[in-house]
Motif scaffolding. Sequence first.
Motif, PDB file in Angstrom:
ATOM      1  N   HIS A   1      48.531  77.617   1.545  1.00 28.76           N
ATOM      2  CA  HIS A   1      47.074  77.611   1.397  1.00 28.76           C
ATOM      3  C   HIS A   1      46.543  76.195   1.173  1.00 28.76           C
ATOM      4  O   HIS A   1      45.452  75.859   1.620  1.00 28.76           O
ATOM      5  CB  HIS A   1      46.660  78.518   0.220  1.00 28.76           C
ATOM      6  CG  HIS A   1      45.177  78.581   0.028  1.00 28.76           C
ATOM      7  ND1 HIS A   1      44.330  79.059   0.999  1.00 28.76           N
ATOM      8  CD2 HIS A   1      44.393  78.206  -1.013  1.00 28.76           C
ATOM      9  CE1 HIS A   1      43.092  78.985   0.559  1.00 28.76           C
ATOM     10  NE2 HIS A   1      43.103  78.462  -0.674  1.00 28.76           N
ATOM     11  N   SER A   2      47.305  75.353   0.502  1.00 28.99           N
ATOM     12  CA  SER A   2      46.865  73.987   0.249  1.00 28.99           C
ATOM     13  C   SER A   2      46.925  73.125   1.514  1.00 28.99           C
ATOM     14  O   SER A   2      46.280  72.095   1.600  1.00 28.99           O
ATOM     15  CB  SER A   2      47.691  73.349  -0.862  1.00 28.99           C
ATOM     16  OG  SER A   2      49.030  73.227  -0.440  1.00 28.99           O
ATOM     17  N   CYS A   3      47.696  73.522   2.493  1.00 26.05           N
ATOM     18  CA  CYS A   3      47.745  72.803   3.763  1.00 26.05           C
ATOM     19  C   CYS A   3      46.564  73.255   4.614  1.00 26.05           C
ATOM     20  O   CYS A   3      46.482  74.413   5.015  1.00 26.05           O
ATOM     21  CB  CYS A   3      49.043  73.084   4.516  1.00 26.05           C
ATOM     22  SG  CYS A   3      50.504  72.507   3.670  1.00 26.05           S
ATOM     23  N   ASP A   4      45.676  72.332   4.895  1.00 25.64           N
ATOM     24  CA  ASP A   4      44.495  72.659   5.680  1.00 25.64           C
ATOM     25  C   ASP A   4      44.751  72.203   7.113  1.00 25.64           C
ATOM     26  O   ASP A   4      44.678  71.027   7.424  1.00 25.64           O
ATOM     27  CB  ASP A   4      43.276  71.958   5.093  1.00 25.64           C
ATOM     28  CG  ASP A   4      41.995  72.398   5.768  1.00 25.64           C
ATOM     29  OD1 ASP A   4      42.049  73.312   6.609  1.00 25.64           O
ATOM     30  OD2 ASP A   4      40.944  71.809   5.453  1.00 25.64           O
ATOM     31  N   PHE A   5      45.065  73.152   7.959  1.00 22.50           N
ATOM     32  CA  PHE A   5      45.379  72.822   9.342  1.00 22.50           C
ATOM     33  C   PHE A   5      44.127  72.618  10.196  1.00 22.50           C
ATOM     34  O   PHE A   5      44.214  72.196  11.331  1.00 22.50           O
ATOM     35  CB  PHE A   5      46.256  73.920   9.968  1.00 22.50           C
ATOM     36  CG  PHE A   5      47.618  73.999   9.343  1.00 22.50           C
ATOM     37  CD1 PHE A   5      48.551  73.005   9.554  1.00 22.50           C
ATOM     38  CD2 PHE A   5      47.969  75.063   8.530  1.00 22.50           C
ATOM     39  CE1 PHE A   5      49.809  73.067   8.983  1.00 22.50           C
ATOM     40  CE2 PHE A   5      49.219  75.143   7.954  1.00 22.50           C
ATOM     41  CZ  PHE A   5      50.147  74.140   8.183  1.00 22.50           C
ATOM     42  N   SER A   6      42.965  72.884   9.649  1.00 24.79           N
ATOM     43  CA  SER A   6      41.736  72.738  10.420  1.00 24.79           C
ATOM     44  C   SER A   6      41.309  71.271  10.535  1.00 24.79           C
ATOM     45  O   SER A   6      40.554  70.918  11.427  1.00 24.79           O
ATOM     46  CB  SER A   6      40.608  73.556   9.793  1.00 24.79           C
ATOM     47  OG  SER A   6      40.286  73.024   8.522  1.00 24.79           O
ATOM     48  N   LYS A   7      41.779  70.406   9.651  1.00 25.76           N
ATOM     49  CA  LYS A   7      41.393  68.994   9.672  1.00 25.76           C
ATOM     50  C   LYS A   7      42.507  68.149  10.275  1.00 25.76           C
ATOM     51  O   LYS A   7      43.090  67.301   9.622  1.00 25.76           O
ATOM     52  CB  LYS A   7      41.076  68.502   8.258  1.00 25.76           C
ATOM     53  CG  LYS A   7      39.862  69.156   7.664  1.00 25.76           C
ATOM     54  CD  LYS A   7      39.571  68.594   6.311  1.00 25.76           C
ATOM     55  CE  LYS A   7      38.374  69.283   5.694  1.00 25.76           C
ATOM     56  NZ  LYS A   7      38.105  68.798   4.359  1.00 25.76           N
ATOM     57  N   ARG A   8      42.757  68.331  11.510  1.00 29.30           N
ATOM     58  CA  ARG A   8      43.795  67.565  12.198  1.00 29.30           C
ATOM     59  C   ARG A   8      43.224  66.230  12.640  1.00 29.30           C
ATOM     60  O   ARG A   8      42.074  66.130  13.021  1.00 29.30           O
ATOM     61  CB  ARG A   8      44.303  68.339  13.393  1.00 29.30           C
ATOM     62  CG  ARG A   8      44.939  69.651  12.945  1.00 29.30           C
ATOM     63  CD  ARG A   8      45.881  70.129  13.923  1.00 29.30           C
ATOM     64  NE  ARG A   8      46.961  69.169  14.014  1.00 29.30           N
ATOM     65  CZ  ARG A   8      48.191  69.499  14.266  1.00 29.30           C
ATOM     66  NH1 ARG A   8      48.508  70.741  14.428  1.00 29.30           N
ATOM     67  NH2 ARG A   8      49.117  68.597  14.369  1.00 29.30           N
ATOM     68  N   ILE A   9      44.031  65.216  12.614  1.00 29.00           N
ATOM     69  CA  ILE A   9      43.602  63.875  13.002  1.00 29.00           C
ATOM     70  C   ILE A   9      43.862  63.693  14.494  1.00 29.00           C
ATOM     71  O   ILE A   9      44.944  64.016  14.993  1.00 29.00           O
ATOM     72  CB  ILE A   9      44.375  62.811  12.210  1.00 29.00           C
ATOM     73  CG1 ILE A   9      44.047  62.924  10.738  1.00 29.00           C
ATOM     74  CG2 ILE A   9      44.071  61.420  12.725  1.00 29.00           C
ATOM     75  CD1 ILE A   9      44.845  61.993   9.866  1.00 29.00           C
ATOM     76  N   ASP A  10      42.854  63.161  15.184  1.00 29.64           N
ATOM     77  CA  ASP A  10      43.008  62.833  16.598  1.00 29.64           C
ATOM     78  C   ASP A  10      43.835  61.544  16.670  1.00 29.64           C
ATOM     79  O   ASP A  10      43.351  60.464  16.346  1.00 29.64           O
ATOM     80  CB  ASP A  10      41.638  62.634  17.239  1.00 29.64           C
ATOM     81  CG  ASP A  10      41.727  62.324  18.722  1.00 29.64           C
ATOM     82  OD1 ASP A  10      42.809  62.501  19.314  1.00 29.64           O
ATOM     83  OD2 ASP A  10      40.698  61.898  19.283  1.00 29.64           O
ATOM     84  N   THR A  11      45.078  61.662  17.068  1.00 28.53           N
ATOM     85  CA  THR A  11      45.994  60.513  17.021  1.00 28.53           C
ATOM     86  C   THR A  11      45.582  59.412  17.987  1.00 28.53           C
ATOM     87  O   THR A  11      45.761  58.236  17.687  1.00 28.53           O
ATOM     88  CB  THR A  11      47.441  60.945  17.311  1.00 28.53           C
ATOM     89  OG1 THR A  11      47.482  61.633  18.554  1.00 28.53           O
ATOM     90  CG2 THR A  11      47.975  61.816  16.195  1.00 28.53           C
TER      91      THR A  11
END
Length: 161
Positions: free
Chosen positions: A18-28
């Motif tokens: 739950h603490s891992c927020d996969f919605s805020k991915r960085i555009d590499t």
Amino acid sequence: MKKSLLFTCLASSILSLHSCDFSKRIDTTAAVKEMKNRQVKRILPQDITNKADTWGQEIQAIIENPTNKLSLDSISKQFQISIQSGKAISLKQRNKDQKIQEVLAALDYSQSIKQEVPPSIQKNTAGDSLYYIFINKKQDVILLGFSKSQIVMNIDKPLIK
């Protein structure tokens, strides 16, 4: 006991996921581009000389433009450089730098034998300044003095903070 251990393990797994927020991915690709833009650039001595040459040519064009209404003092203040103008022998007496005196002596000789002298870039003895030297239509020698630090600041302003 096994149920409570299983429950704790399951609860900690859920909390950690739950603490891992996969919605805020960085555009590499954007991140790599940003890193390259912020990267410190190395300025070579040749880059400084080239900038002094192009800057000197621009200022020479302004000075020699027949529609120019600016004085040498106002051009000097506008570009934050030193400008000296006059006959080579009088400029030689005003300059204390040995290397520039030698260049001015050579220019005086070249003018005395009516030799055409193209614009040139010269360093002073200390190496902390560059001079763009040219002869105008009145046969006066004009020295445009650039400090290296001023040139570096004008090479790539977005990189210098």
